[in-house]
Design a protein around this motif. Structure first.
Motif, PDB file in Angstrom:
ATOM      1  N   HIS A 140      -0.412   8.902   0.109  1.00 37.07           N
ATOM      2  CA  HIS A 140      -1.727   9.450  -0.218  1.00 37.07           C
ATOM      3  C   HIS A 140      -2.844   9.137   0.760  1.00 37.07           C
ATOM      4  O   HIS A 140      -3.933   9.676   0.641  1.00 37.07           O
ATOM      5  CB  HIS A 140      -2.167   8.954  -1.602  1.00 37.07           C
ATOM      6  CG  HIS A 140      -2.382   7.479  -1.653  1.00 37.07           C
ATOM      7  ND1 HIS A 140      -3.444   6.881  -1.022  1.00 37.07           N
ATOM      8  CD2 HIS A 140      -1.656   6.492  -2.204  1.00 37.07           C
ATOM      9  CE1 HIS A 140      -3.358   5.573  -1.212  1.00 37.07           C
ATOM     10  NE2 HIS A 140      -2.286   5.311  -1.908  1.00 37.07           N
ATOM     11  N   CYS A 141      -2.647   8.242   1.717  1.00 40.07           N
ATOM     12  CA  CYS A 141      -3.752   7.864   2.594  1.00 40.07           C
ATOM     13  C   CYS A 141      -3.659   8.667   3.898  1.00 40.07           C
ATOM     14  O   CYS A 141      -2.698   9.391   4.124  1.00 40.07           O
ATOM     15  CB  CYS A 141      -3.710   6.363   2.867  1.00 40.07           C
ATOM     16  SG  CYS A 141      -5.163   5.750   3.722  1.00 40.07           S
TER      17      CYS A 141
ATOM     18  N   SER B  59       1.473  -3.554   4.258  1.00 38.92           N
ATOM     19  CA  SER B  59       0.407  -2.569   4.425  1.00 38.92           C
ATOM     20  C   SER B  59       0.772  -1.616   5.548  1.00 38.92           C
ATOM     21  O   SER B  59       1.365  -2.021   6.538  1.00 38.92           O
ATOM     22  CB  SER B  59      -0.905  -3.249   4.784  1.00 38.92           C
ATOM     23  OG  SER B  59      -1.292  -4.095   3.732  1.00 38.92           O
TER      24      SER B  59
ATOM     25  N   ILE C 160      -5.992  -1.964   8.682  1.00 35.70           N
ATOM     26  CA  ILE C 160      -7.153  -2.045   7.805  1.00 35.70           C
ATOM     27  C   ILE C 160      -6.725  -2.754   6.524  1.00 35.70           C
ATOM     28  O   ILE C 160      -7.488  -3.456   5.888  1.00 35.70           O
ATOM     29  CB  ILE C 160      -7.722  -0.638   7.542  1.00 35.70           C
ATOM     30  CG1 ILE C 160      -8.371  -0.135   8.811  1.00 35.70           C
ATOM     31  CG2 ILE C 160      -8.737  -0.652   6.401  1.00 35.70           C
ATOM     32  CD1 ILE C 160      -8.828   1.282   8.774  1.00 35.70           C
ATOM     33  N   ASN C 161      -5.456  -2.592   6.162  1.00 36.67           N
ATOM     34  CA  ASN C 161      -4.803  -3.483   5.220  1.00 36.67           C
ATOM     35  C   ASN C 161      -5.472  -3.532   3.860  1.00 36.67           C
ATOM     36  O   ASN C 161      -5.975  -4.556   3.435  1.00 36.67           O
ATOM     37  CB  ASN C 161      -4.745  -4.894   5.870  1.00 36.67           C
ATOM     38  CG  ASN C 161      -4.187  -5.942   4.955  1.00 36.67           C
ATOM     39  OD1 ASN C 161      -3.385  -5.632   4.087  1.00 36.67           O
ATOM     40  ND2 ASN C 161      -4.616  -7.175   5.130  1.00 36.67           N
ATOM     41  N   CYS C 162      -5.481  -2.396   3.166  1.00 39.45           N
ATOM     42  CA  CYS C 162      -6.061  -2.437   1.832  1.00 39.45           C
ATOM     43  C   CYS C 162      -5.138  -3.194   0.879  1.00 39.45           C
ATOM     44  O   CYS C 162      -5.449  -3.345  -0.295  1.00 39.45           O
ATOM     45  CB  CYS C 162      -6.358  -1.031   1.342  1.00 39.45           C
ATOM     46  SG  CYS C 162      -4.918  -0.011   1.081  1.00 39.45           S
TER      47      CYS C 162
ATOM     48  N   ILE D 299      -4.256   7.216   7.135  1.00 34.22           N
ATOM     49  CA  ILE D 299      -4.157   6.399   8.346  1.00 34.22           C
ATOM     50  C   ILE D 299      -2.756   5.819   8.584  1.00 34.22           C
ATOM     51  O   ILE D 299      -2.520   5.242   9.620  1.00 34.22           O
ATOM     52  CB  ILE D 299      -5.160   5.213   8.286  1.00 34.22           C
ATOM     53  CG1 ILE D 299      -6.502   5.663   7.727  1.00 34.22           C
ATOM     54  CG2 ILE D 299      -5.353   4.607   9.648  1.00 34.22           C
ATOM     55  CD1 ILE D 299      -7.512   4.553   7.614  1.00 34.22           C
ATOM     56  N   PRO D 300      -1.806   5.907   7.663  1.00 37.98           N
ATOM     57  CA  PRO D 300      -0.635   5.039   7.772  1.00 37.98           C
ATOM     58  C   PRO D 300       0.200   5.247   9.025  1.00 37.98           C
ATOM     59  O   PRO D 300       0.341   6.355   9.501  1.00 37.98           O
ATOM     60  CB  PRO D 300       0.189   5.402   6.533  1.00 37.98           C
ATOM     61  CG  PRO D 300      -0.191   6.783   6.219  1.00 37.98           C
ATOM     62  CD  PRO D 300      -1.651   6.864   6.556  1.00 37.98           C
TER      63      PRO D 300
ATOM     64  N   CYS E   7      -1.352   0.043   7.488  1.00 34.94           N
ATOM     65  CA  CYS E   7      -2.198  -0.002   8.689  1.00 34.94           C
ATOM     66  C   CYS E   7      -2.859  -1.368   8.719  1.00 34.94           C
ATOM     67  O   CYS E   7      -2.789  -2.121   7.756  1.00 34.94           O
ATOM     68  CB  CYS E   7      -3.218   1.130   8.730  1.00 34.94           C
ATOM     69  SG  CYS E   7      -4.685   0.841   7.719  1.00 34.94           S
TER      70      CYS E   7
ATOM     71  N   THR F  42       0.852  -1.173   0.000  1.00 34.53           N
ATOM     72  CA  THR F  42       0.000   0.000   0.000  1.00 34.53           C
ATOM     73  C   THR F  42       0.898   1.236   0.000  1.00 34.53           C
ATOM     74  O   THR F  42       2.051   1.164   0.412  1.00 34.53           O
ATOM     75  CB  THR F  42      -0.888  -0.011   1.246  1.00 34.53           C
ATOM     76  OG1 THR F  42      -0.043  -0.118   2.385  1.00 34.53           O
ATOM     77  CG2 THR F  42      -1.821  -1.208   1.225  1.00 34.53           C
ATOM     78  N   GLN F  43       0.357   2.353  -0.459  1.00 35.93           N
ATOM     79  CA  GLN F  43       1.198   3.555  -0.579  1.00 35.93           C
ATOM     80  C   GLN F  43       0.649   4.674   0.290  1.00 35.93           C
ATOM     81  O   GLN F  43       0.678   5.836  -0.069  1.00 35.93           O
ATOM     82  CB  GLN F  43       1.255   3.995  -2.031  1.00 35.93           C
ATOM     83  CG  GLN F  43       1.820   2.919  -2.918  1.00 35.93           C
ATOM     84  CD  GLN F  43       1.942   3.349  -4.351  1.00 35.93           C
ATOM     85  OE1 GLN F  43       1.685   4.495  -4.695  1.00 35.93           O
ATOM     86  NE2 GLN F  43       2.335   2.448  -5.209  1.00 35.93           N
TER      87      GLN F  43
HETATM   88  S1  SF4 Z   1      -3.025   0.036   4.354  1.00 37.19           S
HETATM   89 FE1  SF4 Z   1      -4.231   1.466   5.575  1.00 37.19          FE
HETATM   90  S2  SF4 Z   1      -2.977   3.372   5.709  1.00 37.19           S
HETATM   91 FE2  SF4 Z   1      -2.155   2.117   4.062  1.00 37.19          FE
HETATM   92  S3  SF4 Z   1      -3.115   2.895   2.207  1.00 37.19           S
HETATM   93 FE3  SF4 Z   1      -4.375   1.143   2.939  1.00 37.19          FE
HETATM   94  S4  SF4 Z   1      -5.977   1.998   4.279  1.00 37.19           S
HETATM   95 FE4  SF4 Z   1      -4.367   3.599   3.956  1.00 37.19          FE
END
Ligand code: SF4
Ligand code: SF4
Length: 361
Positions: free
Chosen positions: A137-138, A174, A178-180, A140-141, A176, A132-133
């Motif tokens: 751009h997110c 990931s 939530i692990n997208c 929550i990281p 966070c 995840t990046q």
């Molecule tokens: S893993 Fe979590 S913090 Fe990272 S991009 Fe996905 S939702 Fe956002």
């Protein structure tokens, strides 16, 4: 402009996935849906033969995670010179070059490796690591997932360019829980270990309280009056430390050095080849979030990859291997500790789809 044209409703401007046919190699376009068989002449090269007898070779190379314009130009130049300008990126940041002439494969492989791009990632290898990046751009990281990938790629380079694993190994990282990033044979996820600390002085000025309350997946946040001001309170027994309340309300302080750790999960699988898709399960928790090279994470991933490579049967994916040998044996073989973090005391988990390696009470 006529009246009819003026009242025509505006249609949504839907971008969506671009039409692939306009970019496709002519041989792929011509034989779309008509392929007969394929093989892999060497690691990193796929060879497809159509029912019409047409053939195409795909050369796959690994790239760095976030690419600068100079690297993209370099890859495009290689595509123009050696592959008639036909390239595509895979979902795992590999780049693939298509050629319809076998004689073009070796010079293309040489050009790529000469420019520092490893050719591989096919078959029973450690394919490119998806990540995840969120750091870019997110909201929550808790760490830079791409940085963890860089730490791992140096370790796993040899396993990318050869096909010597029992089956393919998909690694995800990931930023966070939530692990997208999805499920992985090995998944490296940052974890928050403590509920947020609320800066009550700021909540009233900065946060839309209903938005924060609605964001919590386990209904752990309630509106409250604190020191005569509207604020929030958290039921810490319910909080799963996911970090989702931080973006709509930065005073919900969760992202501290002391509370961000790394967890490693194993055995996840998206595909239904051979066996059904599976969730990954907790193997190690509470590793330090130790930028810029994350040595503790690299060491554990190395241990798991080595144990799997040594013991799994041909074509067994990580989760299938663990299922066969059992969790006790997994912990014995890897030397990883079974700790208090594997014991789930969160009573809400009984009612969820939580299928982790936790012991449930
Ligand atoms: S893993 Fe979590 S913090 Fe990272 S991009 Fe996905 S939702 Fe956002
Ligand atoms: S960290 Fe997640 S579970 Fe905890 S209060 Fe915030 S949103 Fe709710």
């Amino acid at each position: 402009m006529t009246t009819t044209e003026r009242v025509k409703p505006r249609m949504p401007d839907e971008v969506g996935v671009p039409d692939p046919f306009s970019y496709m190699h002519p041989v792929m376009k011509k034989n779309y849906g008509n392929w007969d068989w394929h093989d892999r002449p060497r690691p990193g090269v796929l060879h497809h033969v159509s029912k019409s007898g047409d053939e195409i070779w795909t050369v796959r190379a690994g790239t760095q995670r976030q690419m600068d314009v100079f690297t993209i130009r370099k890859l495009c130049d290689i595509g123009d010179e050696y592959a008639d300008g036909h390239v595509r990126f895979t979902t795992r940041s590999n780049i693939e070059f298509m050629v319809a002439d076998e004689a073009k494969v070796a010079p293309l492989v040489e050009a790529l490796t000469g420019a520092g791009f490893p050719v591989g990632g096919t078959g029973a290898s450690v394919t490119m690591i998806s990540h995840t990046q969120g750091w870019l751009h997110c909201d929550i990281p808790g760490t830079d997932a791409s940085g963890v990938v860089k730490g791992l790629m140096d370790l796993l380079h040899e396993e990318f360019i050869q096909e010597k694993m029992p089956n393919r190994v998909r690694i995800t990282t990931s930023c966070c829980q939530i692990n997208c990033g999805g499920q992985g044979d090995i998944a490296v996820n940052v974890q928050y270990t403590k509920p947020p600390k609320i800066n009550h002085d700021l909540v009233a000025n900065v946060c839309e309280r209903p938005a924060v309350v609605a964001r919590c997946p386990v209904a752990a946040i309630r509106p409250a009056m604190v020191n005569g001001k509207p604020s929030l309170e958290i039921d810490e027994k319910k909080c799963v430390c996911c970090g989702a309340c931080y973006p709509p309300c930065p005073p919900m302080q969760i992202n501290s050095d002391e509370s961000t750790k790394i967890a490693i999960w194993v055995g996840g699988k998206h595909s239904n080849a051979r066996s059904k898709p599976t969730f990954h399960k907790l193997a190690v928790a509470n590793l330090p979030n130790n930028a810029p090279h994350w040595p503790e994470v690299v060491e554990v991933v190395k241990t798991i990859v080595q144990a799997y490579k040594k013991d799994a049967k041909h074509w067994e994916r990580m989760g299938e291997w663990i299922e066969r040998i059992g969790w006790n044996r997994f912990f014995e073989m890897t030397g990883l500790a079974f700790t208090k973090h594997h014991i789930d005391t969160w009573t809400g988990a009984r009612k969820t789809m939580n299928t982790s390696a936790h012991v449930h009470f």
